[in-house]
Design a protein around this motif. Structure first.
Motif, mmCIF file in Angstrom:
data_model
loop_
_atom_site.group_PDB
_atom_site.id
_atom_site.type_symbol
_atom_site.label_atom_id
_atom_site.label_comp_id
_atom_site.label_asym_id
_atom_site.label_seq_id
_atom_site.Cartn_x
_atom_site.Cartn_y
_atom_site.Cartn_z
ATOM 1 N N GLY A 334 -0.270 6.379 -6.184
ATOM 2 C CA GLY A 334 0.498 5.265 -5.634
ATOM 3 C C GLY A 334 1.599 5.685 -4.692
ATOM 4 N N LYS A 335 2.422 6.656 -5.088
ATOM 5 C CA LYS A 335 3.578 7.034 -4.264
ATOM 6 C C LYS A 335 3.153 7.662 -2.940
ATOM 7 C CE LYS A 335 7.343 7.469 -7.603
ATOM 8 N NZ LYS A 335 7.996 6.232 -7.127
ATOM 9 N N LEU A 336 2.129 8.512 -2.972
ATOM 10 C CA LEU A 336 1.666 9.125 -1.732
ATOM 11 C C LEU A 336 1.103 8.072 -0.782
ATOM 12 C CD1 LEU A 336 -0.044 12.414 -2.972
ATOM 13 C CD2 LEU A 336 2.025 12.211 -1.596
ATOM 14 N N SER A 337 0.306 7.163 -1.341
ATOM 15 C CA SER A 337 -0.249 6.081 -0.533
ATOM 16 C C SER A 337 0.867 5.229 0.065
ATOM 17 C CB SER A 337 -1.180 5.217 -1.380
ATOM 18 O OG SER A 337 -1.714 4.162 -0.625
ATOM 19 N N ALA A 338 1.874 4.904 -0.754
ATOM 20 C CA ALA A 338 2.990 4.092 -0.279
ATOM 21 C C ALA A 338 3.803 4.833 0.770
ATOM 22 C CB ALA A 338 3.883 3.698 -1.457
ATOM 23 N N LEU A 339 3.966 6.157 0.591
ATOM 24 C CA LEU A 339 4.737 6.953 1.558
ATOM 25 C C LEU A 339 4.064 6.955 2.921
ATOM 26 C CD1 LEU A 339 7.136 8.895 2.035
ATOM 27 C CD2 LEU A 339 5.589 10.766 1.421
ATOM 28 N N ILE A 340 2.743 7.131 2.931
ATOM 29 C CA ILE A 340 2.023 7.161 4.205
ATOM 30 C C ILE A 340 2.075 5.790 4.875
ATOM 31 C CG2 ILE A 340 -0.209 7.586 5.293
ATOM 32 C CD1 ILE A 340 -0.787 9.609 3.114
#
Length: 428
Positions: A334-340
Motif C-alpha cells: 500500500g505505502k509504495l503504491s501510494a508513494l508512487i
C-alpha cells in the motif's frame, strides 16, 4: 544473419533483447519502466472507479502472460487502456463492474479471434499494407498525438495554468536530457529514473507533493479483487457492454500494430514475422481476459515503455519482466503504491516530453533511413493525411463507438497507399 535469429545482436543496443543485465542494475532498470508507466496505469482505474492496486497487479501479470505467449521475444509492457474509459464509466453507473468485466473479456476474445484468423492466412500482407511511407508517419503520430497530454501535465494545476508546474516540468526535462547526454554507462541508462527522482525532490521543495495518503495507507493492502461468481454473481449477459467494448478492440489493435512497428525499428527485428502478429495479438488479448477476471480494466501495450527503450537502448525482455514483477507486487504494498501515486503531473509531463518525442523521432528516422522521396506526390499525400488526421485526433464517432485519430490515420494511410498510383499523372 537473420535479425530474428536468437544469435543476432543489434549493434545499436546497450543491452539487447535476450541479454540479462547484472542483478545490481536490473532492478533499477525495471523500476525505471515501472515509474514511467505508473501514472497512466493508475489514472485509468481512478477515472473509472476501480482499485489502482488491481490495475497494477493485472498489468504485471498481463505483461508476463504476453511475454510467455510471444515466446519471450518482444519487450512490450501491457497496462490500462485509455480507449475504454468512457464506456467503462457509463457501465459502472448501471451494471457495475460485472458489465465492465464482460466488456473487458469480450475485448480479449476479439483479439484472440483476429489472432486465430491471422495464424491461418499469414501476415505477408503487412509488408504490402505498411511500407515505410505509411509506417514512418504513423509512428510520428503515435509520439505526437499525446503531446497535448504531456503539455497539460506540465502546465495545468486543476485546470488552471501554474507557473510552478511549468518550471518543475522544464527542470525535469533538462535534467533528464543532461543525465542522458553527460553521464556514462549505467548512470546514463537510468537517466529517466534519475530525472523522475530529481523532479520529485524539486516538487517536494516547491510544496506540491501531498504525503497524507502515504501516511494513512497501510504497508500491506490486499487489492480489491473482483472474481466472477466469487466476489459477485453476474445477473445476465450485458450485451450493451460487449457491443460497446468489442468494436473499440479494433482501435487498440491499430495502436498495437503501431507499437510493434516502433519496436521493430528500435530492435532491428521483424516481430510481425517472428514470433508473428498472431502471437502478439493473442498475448494482448489474453492480458485483457485476465484483467477482466480479476477486477482490472482492459489492457493494451504502452508507448511510455517503448519511449524508455528508445532513450536508453536497453531492449532486454528481462528488464520488462522485472517491471512486471514489481507492478504485481506493488499492487499489494500500500505505502509504495501510494508513494508512487504522489509523483506530480509536471514531473510526468517533463519526462513525457522526452519519451513521446523520441518515439516520434523514430518514425522520422524510418523515413530518412529508407530515403523516402517527398518530391513524389504519392508519398507527400499519404504522409500529409496521416500526420494531420492523427496528430489532430480526427476521430470517427458513431453512437457510443469512437475510433481514435491514430486508428483513422492508420486506416487512411493504408488505403491511400493501396489505391494511389506510384506516380501522379502530372509526374509522368
Amino acid at each position: 544473419m537473420d535479425t530474428n535469429d536468437k544469435n543476432y545482436r543489434n549493434p545499436d543496443a546497450v543491452i539487447d533483447l535476450y541479454e540479462r543485465p547484472p542483478l545490481g542494475s536490473w532492478w533499477l532498470l525495471s523500476l525505471q519502466h515501472l515509474f514511467s508507466m505508473f501514472g497512466a496505469t493508475v489514472l485509468v482505474p481512478l477515472l473509472i472507479g476501480l482499485d489502482p492496486g488491481i490495475a497494477l497487479f493485472s498489468s504485471g501479470i498481463g505483461t508476463i502472460l504476453h511475454i510467455l505467449i510471444t515466446k519471450g521475444r518482444i519487450p512490450a509492457y501491457m497496462s490500462s487502456s485509455f480507449s475504454f474509459i468512457v464506456p467503462s464509466i457509463a457501465l459502472m453507473k448501471t451494471a457495475g463492474y460485472a458489465g465492465v468485466a464482460q466488456g473487458t473479456i469480450a475485448v480479449g476474445l476479439v483479439y484472440l479471434i483476429v489472432a486465430l484468423m491471422i495464424a491461418f492466412i499469414g501476415s505477408d500482407w503487412i509488408d504490402k499494407a505498411l511500407p515505410p511511407i505509411v509506417v514512418g508517419p504513423i509512428i510520428i503520430v503515435i509520439g505526437l498525438s499525446v503531446a497535448g497530454n504531456a503539455a497539460d501535465n506540465a502546465m495545468m494545476n486543476n485546470g488552471h495554468y501554474d507557473l510552478k508546474y511549468f518550471i518543475i516540468a522544464m527542470i525535469t526535462l533538462f535534467l533528464t536530457v543532461l543525465f542522458n547526454m553527460y553521464f556514462k554507462g549505467f548512470w546514463s541508462n537510468i537517466a529517466i529514473l534519475l530525472g523522475i527522482v530529481c523532479g520529485y525532490i524539486i516538487s517536494v521543495a516547491f510544496g506540491i507533493v501531498d504525503f497524507s495518503k502515504v501516511i494513512s495507507t497501510p504497508w500491506f493492502q490486499l487489492p480489491n479483487f473482483e472474481f466472477p461468481f466469487i466476489s459477485y454473481t453476474p445477473k445476465k449477459i450485458y450485451w450493451d457492454a460487449i457491443l460497446s467494448f468489442a468494436p473499440i478492440a479494433f482501435v487498440t489493435m491499430a495502436e498495437h500494430l503501431g507499437h510493434i512497428m516502433v519496436l521493430d525499428e528500435l530492435t532491428h527485428r521483424n516481430f510481425f514475422k517472428n514470433p508473428g502478429l498472431h502471437r502478439t495479438l493473442a498475448g494482448d488479448g489474453t492480458a485483457s481476459i485476465f484483467a477482466g477476471l480479476v477486477g482490472g480494466p482492459p489492457i493494451t501495450s504502452y508507448g511510455e515503455n517503448i519511449g524508455v527503450m528508445a532513450v536508453n537502448k536497453i531492449f532486454s525482455v528481462y528488464v520488462i519482466i522485472g517491471a512486471a514483477v514489481f507492478a504485481a507486487l506493488f499492487g499489494f504494498v500500500g505505502k509504495l503504491s501510494a508513494l508512487i501515486q504522489t509523483i506530480p503531473g509536471p514531473v510526468i509531463g517533463g519526462i513525457s516530453f522526452v519519451l513521446f518525442g523520441v518515439i516520434a523521432s523514430s518514425g522520422l528516422r524510418i523515413l530518412v533511413d529508407n530515403k523516402v522521396d517527398f518530391n513524389k506526390k504519392h508519398n507527400l499525400m499519404i504522409a500529409s493525411a496521416i500526420l494531420v488526421i492523427g496528430i489532430g485526433n480526427a476521430y470517427l464517432k458513431i453512437g457510443t463507438f469512437q475510433f481514435t485519430g491514430i486508428g483513422v490515420a492508420t486506416i487512411v494511410g493504408i488505403l491511400l497507399n493501396l489505391v494511389l498510383p506510384k506516380r501522379a499523372l502530372s509526374e509522368q
